[in-house]
Enzyme design. Sequence first.
Site, PDB file in Angstrom:
ATOM      1  N   CYS A 120       0.814  -1.219   0.000  1.00  0.00           N
ATOM      2  CA  CYS A 120       0.000   0.000   0.000  1.00  0.00           C
ATOM      3  C   CYS A 120       0.843   1.262   0.000  1.00  0.00           C
ATOM      4  O   CYS A 120       0.334   2.347  -0.281  1.00  0.00           O
ATOM      5  CB  CYS A 120      -0.933  -0.004   1.202  1.00  0.00           C
ATOM      6  SG  CYS A 120      -2.074  -1.393   1.189  1.00  0.00           S
ATOM      7  N   HIS A 261      -2.457   7.204   3.013  1.00  0.00           N
ATOM      8  CA  HIS A 261      -3.044   5.974   2.473  1.00  0.00           C
ATOM      9  C   HIS A 261      -4.312   5.677   3.264  1.00  0.00           C
ATOM     10  O   HIS A 261      -4.313   5.691   4.494  1.00  0.00           O
ATOM     11  CB  HIS A 261      -2.045   4.826   2.612  1.00  0.00           C
ATOM     12  CG  HIS A 261      -2.683   3.475   2.486  1.00  0.00           C
ATOM     13  ND1 HIS A 261      -3.534   3.158   1.443  1.00  0.00           N
ATOM     14  CD2 HIS A 261      -2.633   2.371   3.287  1.00  0.00           C
ATOM     15  CE1 HIS A 261      -3.968   1.915   1.604  1.00  0.00           C
ATOM     16  NE2 HIS A 261      -3.445   1.425   2.708  1.00  0.00           N
ATOM     17  N   ASN A 291     -10.258   0.542   1.399  1.00  0.00           N
ATOM     18  CA  ASN A 291      -8.800   0.526   1.228  1.00  0.00           C
ATOM     19  C   ASN A 291      -8.486   0.085  -0.201  1.00  0.00           C
ATOM     20  O   ASN A 291      -8.663  -1.085  -0.547  1.00  0.00           O
ATOM     21  CB  ASN A 291      -8.196  -0.444   2.256  1.00  0.00           C
ATOM     22  CG  ASN A 291      -6.680  -0.520   2.193  1.00  0.00           C
ATOM     23  OD1 ASN A 291      -6.075  -0.133   1.188  1.00  0.00           O
ATOM     24  ND2 ASN A 291      -6.072  -1.034   3.246  1.00  0.00           N
TER      25      ASN A 291
HETATM   26  N1  ACO Z   1     -17.655  -8.900  10.540  1.00  0.00           N
HETATM   27  C1  ACO Z   1     -17.968  -9.337  11.771  1.00  0.00           C
HETATM   28  N2  ACO Z   1     -17.056  -9.884  12.609  1.00  0.00           N
HETATM   29  C2  ACO Z   1     -15.783  -9.954  12.180  1.00  0.00           C
HETATM   30  C3  ACO Z   1     -15.402  -9.521  10.906  1.00  0.00           C
HETATM   31  C4  ACO Z   1     -16.397  -8.985  10.077  1.00  0.00           C
HETATM   32  N3  ACO Z   1     -16.139  -8.513   8.828  1.00  0.00           N
HETATM   33  N4  ACO Z   1     -14.074  -9.733  10.757  1.00  0.00           N
HETATM   34  C5  ACO Z   1     -13.629 -10.279  11.912  1.00  0.00           C
HETATM   35  N5  ACO Z   1     -14.669 -10.409  12.769  1.00  0.00           N
HETATM   36  C6  ACO Z   1     -14.655 -10.968  14.116  1.00  0.00           C
HETATM   37  C7  ACO Z   1     -13.481 -11.872  14.362  1.00  0.00           C
HETATM   38  O1  ACO Z   1     -13.762 -13.178  13.866  1.00  0.00           O
HETATM   39  C8  ACO Z   1     -13.366 -11.834  15.854  1.00  0.00           C
HETATM   40  O2  ACO Z   1     -14.367 -12.708  16.398  1.00  0.00           O
HETATM   41  P1  ACO Z   1     -14.043 -13.597  17.685  1.00  0.00           P
HETATM   42  O3  ACO Z   1     -13.723 -12.616  18.778  1.00  0.00           O
HETATM   43  O4  ACO Z   1     -15.311 -14.347  17.876  1.00  0.00           O
HETATM   44  O5  ACO Z   1     -12.856 -14.426  17.306  1.00  0.00           O
HETATM   45  C9  ACO Z   1     -13.798 -10.414  16.209  1.00  0.00           C
HETATM   46  O6  ACO Z   1     -14.488  -9.895  15.054  1.00  0.00           O
HETATM   47  C10 ACO Z   1     -12.643  -9.497  16.533  1.00  0.00           C
HETATM   48  O7  ACO Z   1     -11.643  -9.681  15.557  1.00  0.00           O
HETATM   49  P2  ACO Z   1     -10.340  -8.824  15.585  1.00  0.00           P
HETATM   50  O8  ACO Z   1      -9.467  -9.227  14.434  1.00  0.00           O
HETATM   51  O9  ACO Z   1      -9.751  -8.868  16.961  1.00  0.00           O
HETATM   52  O10 ACO Z   1     -10.905  -7.367  15.331  1.00  0.00           O
HETATM   53  P3  ACO Z   1     -10.176  -6.001  15.416  1.00  0.00           P
HETATM   54  O11 ACO Z   1     -10.864  -5.128  16.394  1.00  0.00           O
HETATM   55  O12 ACO Z   1      -8.690  -6.124  15.526  1.00  0.00           O
HETATM   56  O13 ACO Z   1     -10.474  -5.379  13.984  1.00  0.00           O
HETATM   57  C11 ACO Z   1      -9.353  -5.051  11.885  1.00  0.00           C
HETATM   58  C12 ACO Z   1      -9.998  -6.048  12.824  1.00  0.00           C
HETATM   59  C13 ACO Z   1     -10.410  -4.044  11.432  1.00  0.00           C
HETATM   60  C14 ACO Z   1      -8.830  -5.794  10.673  1.00  0.00           C
HETATM   61  C15 ACO Z   1      -8.202  -4.298  12.615  1.00  0.00           C
HETATM   62  O14 ACO Z   1      -7.322  -5.207  13.216  1.00  0.00           O
HETATM   63  C16 ACO Z   1      -7.428  -3.426  11.686  1.00  0.00           C
HETATM   64  O15 ACO Z   1      -7.915  -2.384  11.269  1.00  0.00           O
HETATM   65  N6  ACO Z   1      -6.191  -3.778  11.353  1.00  0.00           N
HETATM   66  C17 ACO Z   1      -5.418  -3.073  10.366  1.00  0.00           C
HETATM   67  C18 ACO Z   1      -5.446  -3.909   9.149  1.00  0.00           C
HETATM   68  C19 ACO Z   1      -5.537  -3.165   7.848  1.00  0.00           C
HETATM   69  O16 ACO Z   1      -5.877  -2.005   7.750  1.00  0.00           O
HETATM   70  N7  ACO Z   1      -5.219  -3.896   6.798  1.00  0.00           N
HETATM   71  C20 ACO Z   1      -5.306  -3.399   5.472  1.00  0.00           C
HETATM   72  C21 ACO Z   1      -4.098  -3.736   4.702  1.00  0.00           C
HETATM   73  S1  ACO Z   1      -2.659  -3.002   5.400  1.00  0.00           S
HETATM   74  C22 ACO Z   1      -2.817  -1.362   5.236  1.00  0.00           C
HETATM   75  O17 ACO Z   1      -3.446  -0.894   4.348  1.00  0.00           O
HETATM   76  C23 ACO Z   1      -2.171  -0.528   6.250  1.00  0.00           C
END
Ligand code: ACO
Length: 347
Positions: A120, A261, A291
Amino acid sequence: MSEPAGSSAPAVIAALGAAVPPRRMTNADWGQYVHTSDEWIRSRTGIEERRVAGDDESTATLATRAAERCLAAARFPSDRLRWVLVSTDTPEMWNPATACFVQAAIGAVNAVALDITGGCSGFVAALGLAESRARLGDPVLLIGCEVLSKAMDWSDRSTAVLFGDGAGAALVLPAGDAQGLSVTSLIARTDGRDADILGKPYGGTKNPLTPELVASGHHHQIVMHGQYVFRNAVVHMTEAAYAALARAGLTLGDIDWIVPHQANQRILDAVAERLKVEATRVYSNVARFANTGSASIGIALVEAIQRGLLERGQHLLTVAFGSGFSWAASVLTCTAVPPVEADWGTG
Ligand code: ACO
């Protein structure tokens, strides 16, 4: 090949173009594919909808649309281009480079066409390469483009809902030839020790495509340790911002707009908080486009300019983080508001 005499003045982004697919997909629409909700996606990411490529769209067609818009905005003939660079993690095909298809489509017959796989932050890092060539006299067309919807696992709710498709293009010219967004400073870094944390590990030479892999449905799997990525994105985007500012001899007080980004809104808010910058100075369109990887900064710049937010004399800070891990930032000084054109897929 002999090199033309270089210039000490930084090259400029002389025009920009953007293109996104017409098809809108809301968070509620994701409910047809995975167990999720608008509330979950919105509260974790700020995303409300994204654009998704149709059957007749691909990375090369989207990149071409953005490239055409950019060249039309600049009234710049494609045969004057010396380089066509496409920054993408979702190429048209394994080989040849996506840039070859774009080069042919726009008629850039005198250009070298190359892809850059930089996650990214690839667009900002590639802007550094474009700038260094333009400084030597070469006109460069740089396009960040992703069609993530065709390169991800639609059954994986933890990654699929985060992404969207789009393209942003920048014409980078020698300083003597044009005004626009002058590349005042740029830094780019990679730490490959975290290469396994975020990426698409299947289908390459390490894990080749086999009938078994395709049958397992994992061939499109995106590996992502979400919270680790989140923490590193915030730390490194902050660090990159300060490094680019230091190289430019500026402080955050000199910056009118941060154009990051568009990873997700919580990352943008956390970076703003660390930098102690009001959120209103951080440009965001992640709610509408999600994204879009290395396309996101080009799209955001085009939109910000179309909304009349940029003025001559302003300083912008672009900053990005992505797989690798890689991160990059640039300070752009507006010597003239560059012309922009966009195909928002609404016509
Ligand atoms: N809908 C509903 N529930 C979901 C979803 C969804 N789409 N996705 C995951 N969950 C659930 C998980 O299964 C988990 O359930 P569990 O507790 O029963 O196991 C729960 O939600 C919590 O999951 P986490 O992964 O802990 O959620 P978190 O609060 O960390 O949010 C997220 C996840 C949004 C991906 C966050 O970690 C994040 O923003 N990370 C940055 C990643 C990113 O931006 N990546 C893009 C590419 S890199 C870049 O561009 C910088």
